[in-house]
Design an enzyme around this catalytic site. Sequence first.
Site, short mmCIF file in Angstrom:
data_model
loop_
_atom_site.label_atom_id
_atom_site.label_comp_id
_atom_site.label_asym_id
_atom_site.label_seq_id
_atom_site.Cartn_x
_atom_site.Cartn_y
_atom_site.Cartn_z
N SER A 20 0.84 -1.20 0.00
CA SER A 20 0.00 0.00 0.00
C SER A 20 0.87 1.24 0.00
O SER A 20 1.97 1.26 0.60
CB SER A 20 -0.91 0.02 1.22
OG SER A 20 -1.61 1.25 1.30
N TYR A 63 -2.46 -1.13 10.29
CA TYR A 63 -2.53 -1.54 8.89
C TYR A 63 -1.26 -1.14 8.14
O TYR A 63 -0.69 -1.94 7.38
CB TYR A 63 -3.75 -0.91 8.22
CG TYR A 63 -3.83 -1.13 6.73
CD1 TYR A 63 -4.25 -2.34 6.21
CD2 TYR A 63 -3.49 -0.11 5.84
CE1 TYR A 63 -4.33 -2.55 4.84
CE2 TYR A 63 -3.56 -0.31 4.46
CZ TYR A 63 -3.98 -1.53 3.97
OH TYR A 63 -4.04 -1.73 2.61
#
Length: 256
Positions: A149, A162
């Site tokens: 990400s 995350y």
Amino acid sequence: MSETNTPTTTTALVTGASRGIGRAIAERLARDGVLVAVHFGHNDAAAKDVVAGIEAEGGRAFAVRGDLGSTDFATLLDDVDAGFAGLGAPAGLDILVNNAGMTVMKGVDTMAPGEFDTLFATNVRAPFFLVQGVLDRIRDGGRVVNLSSAVTRLAIPDILAYTMTKGAIDSFTRVLAQALGPRGITVNAVAPGYVLTDMNAWLIDNPDGQREASSNVALGRVGRPADIADIVSYLVSDDARWITGQTIDASGGTAL
């Protein structure tokens, strides 16, 4: 007498392929002629819909269920083997795409230990042990692609844990590339930014939210699952044979 070349079948396992980016990757690989194992965790109907769509376009795929929160992936991988065999593919695997993931929108002040453990089990432990499970299945010259990400280069307190999982994926990708390099297996990661998927549900049917998100993207829009799938398709192709150990930013230039 001329030789007859026996056609080969390229096979792939895509985790979390019943929706979003995973679905787009499965569909794109199938269009490229790959036989795809469409992994899903819970939504059997969605996975079957992906397979039906692939087959309607002339591709080949099958759905396979597996709990990525588990500590044992033997049954999942045996089911993948059986699926390939049932469609006439030789034993083995050419492509593994570790796409499945989750997020918890909580910061360091509110994250519960159980939530933290589930997040790391899905986003970090599962890719690690799936790779371990396919080491004797994946053919030399194969491909591993992990989903990272763009948040790893940003600082967003509400998704701290995350972000940590995706930082782990970047490190995993680099070191695994070194480990598997002698077998000619490339390992790369793709790092999306804002993409219209369930993980960014607040953007779907929200023009104002999309405009706000797009204002921080150099290319002026939020991503679509196909944008990421096309990059994965390139990374698993022979054209990308000399790329390994890299995390490819696939965010349209977010927060440049």
